[in-house]
Design a protein around this motif. Structure first.
Motif, PDB file in Angstrom:
ATOM      1  N   ASN A 178      31.138  42.336  29.942  1.00  0.00           N
ATOM      2  CA  ASN A 178      32.510  42.302  30.436  1.00  0.00           C
ATOM      3  C   ASN A 178      32.642  42.962  31.808  1.00  0.00           C
ATOM      4  O   ASN A 178      33.658  42.802  32.487  1.00  0.00           O
ATOM      5  CB  ASN A 178      33.485  42.940  29.432  1.00  0.00           C
ATOM      6  N   ALA A 179      31.597  43.674  32.258  1.00  0.00           N
ATOM      7  CA  ALA A 179      31.622  44.273  33.597  1.00  0.00           C
ATOM      8  C   ALA A 179      31.561  43.202  34.689  1.00  0.00           C
ATOM      9  O   ALA A 179      31.984  43.438  35.821  1.00  0.00           O
ATOM     10  CB  ALA A 179      30.465  45.243  33.771  1.00  0.00           C
ATOM     11  N   ALA A 180      31.053  42.015  34.338  1.00  0.00           N
ATOM     12  CA  ALA A 180      30.916  40.955  35.336  1.00  0.00           C
ATOM     13  C   ALA A 180      32.262  40.593  35.949  1.00  0.00           C
ATOM     14  O   ALA A 180      32.368  40.376  37.163  1.00  0.00           O
ATOM     15  CB  ALA A 180      30.265  39.725  34.711  1.00  0.00           C
ATOM     16  N   ALA A 204      36.402  35.997  38.183  1.00  0.00           N
ATOM     17  CA  ALA A 204      36.005  34.829  37.393  1.00  0.00           C
ATOM     18  C   ALA A 204      34.690  34.218  37.876  1.00  0.00           C
ATOM     19  O   ALA A 204      33.877  33.759  37.071  1.00  0.00           O
ATOM     20  CB  ALA A 204      37.114  33.783  37.424  1.00  0.00           C
ATOM     21  N   LYS A 205      34.467  34.231  39.187  1.00  0.00           N
ATOM     22  CA  LYS A 205      33.250  33.627  39.730  1.00  0.00           C
ATOM     23  C   LYS A 205      32.009  34.336  39.202  1.00  0.00           C
ATOM     24  O   LYS A 205      31.051  33.694  38.770  1.00  0.00           O
ATOM     25  CB  LYS A 205      33.284  33.668  41.262  1.00  0.00           C
ATOM     26  N   SER A 234      36.074  27.470  34.964  1.00  0.00           N
ATOM     27  CA  SER A 234      36.557  28.603  34.184  1.00  0.00           C
ATOM     28  C   SER A 234      38.074  28.649  34.240  1.00  0.00           C
ATOM     29  O   SER A 234      38.701  28.140  35.177  1.00  0.00           O
ATOM     30  CB  SER A 234      35.984  29.916  34.721  1.00  0.00           C
ATOM     31  N   VAL A 235      38.654  29.257  33.215  1.00  0.00           N
ATOM     32  CA  VAL A 235      40.090  29.502  33.167  1.00  0.00           C
ATOM     33  C   VAL A 235      40.285  30.959  32.770  1.00  0.00           C
ATOM     34  O   VAL A 235      39.724  31.407  31.765  1.00  0.00           O
ATOM     35  CB  VAL A 235      40.796  28.585  32.145  1.00  0.00           C
ATOM     36  N   THR A 236      41.020  31.701  33.547  1.00  0.00           N
ATOM     37  CA  THR A 236      41.329  33.092  33.244  1.00  0.00           C
ATOM     38  C   THR A 236      42.763  33.161  32.748  1.00  0.00           C
ATOM     39  O   THR A 236      43.688  32.739  33.444  1.00  0.00           O
ATOM     40  CB  THR A 236      41.177  33.972  34.491  1.00  0.00           C
ATOM     41  N   THR A 259      42.469  29.198  37.556  1.00  0.00           N
ATOM     42  CA  THR A 259      41.359  28.309  37.209  1.00  0.00           C
ATOM     43  C   THR A 259      40.806  27.658  38.468  1.00  0.00           C
ATOM     44  O   THR A 259      41.486  27.583  39.499  1.00  0.00           O
ATOM     45  CB  THR A 259      41.829  27.226  36.216  1.00  0.00           C
ATOM     46  N   ASP A 260      39.562  27.185  38.374  1.00  0.00           N
ATOM     47  CA  ASP A 260      39.008  26.402  39.481  1.00  0.00           C
ATOM     48  C   ASP A 260      39.068  24.906  39.180  1.00  0.00           C
ATOM     49  O   ASP A 260      38.482  24.099  39.894  1.00  0.00           O
ATOM     50  CB  ASP A 260      37.574  26.845  39.826  1.00  0.00           C
TER      51      ASP A 260
END
Length: 206
Positions: free
Chosen positions: A25-27, A33-34, A51-53, A150-151
């Motif tokens: 989760n540190a990422a 998100a990237k 991805s969707v945050t 999101t991207d």
């Protein structure tokens, strides 16, 4: 398919330096998100294209948008003033948020929380396919604003809704399970190579 990864999984961050081992989760804290997408992709040996945050406030809005959800809880949930005793309940957004977030009182810890989060997301996905909600999905996205990022492009989101909104009844969920190890005073979840490979294979097949 919905697959949950323990937040404390020992993983190498997908940065330019290499050898940066932390909780997975540190990422997101390091590179949003990237970085999270690249790290999870590397962790599972699986390409991740988008991805969707989802902000926790967005989850509350989503649950209220579909008129609430119905759950059966085997534990008492008590968080931020929201009390949900064991049993069958219809939850509004605030209650669903508490139900999704509580971790420390759950004897299964983060693993129990993952299952509750999956339950909430699946119910929202199943209800949102109804035409009365789909017709207003644009208004919902506008209301959520910065609570969801999101991207995906706007056209891709519309295409996803159009092509897959009726597949919510086929959602299968699973979770990676690890073993606890203490390193430098912190607790980590160690996922075996065999379990990582099995998850990667299952996701690829799906």
């Amino acid at each position: 398919m919905v697959y949950s990864i323990p937040r404390d999984s020992l993983a190498e961050m997908a940065d330019d330096h290499g050898g940066n081992i932390q909780k997975i989760n540190a990422a997101y804290e390091i590179g949003k998100a990237k970085m999270a997408k690249k790290t999870v992709s590397q962790f599972l040996g699986l390409p991740i294209d988008y991805s969707v945050t989802v902000d926790m406030g967005a989850l509350k809005e989503l649950v209220d948008f579909v008129g609430g959800i119905t759950i059966d809880t085997v534990i008492d949930v008590n968080l931020n003033g929201q009390v949900i005793p064991q049993g069958h309940h219809h939850l509004n957004g605030d209650q669903a948020l508490a139900y999704s977030r509580m971790r420390y009182q759950d004897p299964r810890g983060d693993y129990g929380r993952q299952l509750r989060q999956q339950e909430v997301l699946k119910q929202v996905a199943q209800k949102i396919q109804k035409s009365k909600y789909l017709m207003n999905i644009g208004d919902l996205m506008t209301k959520l604003g910065q609570k969801i990022s999101t991207d995906f492009t706007a056209d891709q989101v519309k295409q996803l809704i159009r092509n897959y909104h009726q597949s919510s009844g086929e959602i299968v969920s699973s979770q990676l399970l690890g073993k606890t190890a203490w390193l430098n005073g912190s607790a980590y979840q160690i996922i075996s190579t065999e379990d990582l490979q099995a998850a990667s294979n299952r996701l690829r097949e799906n």
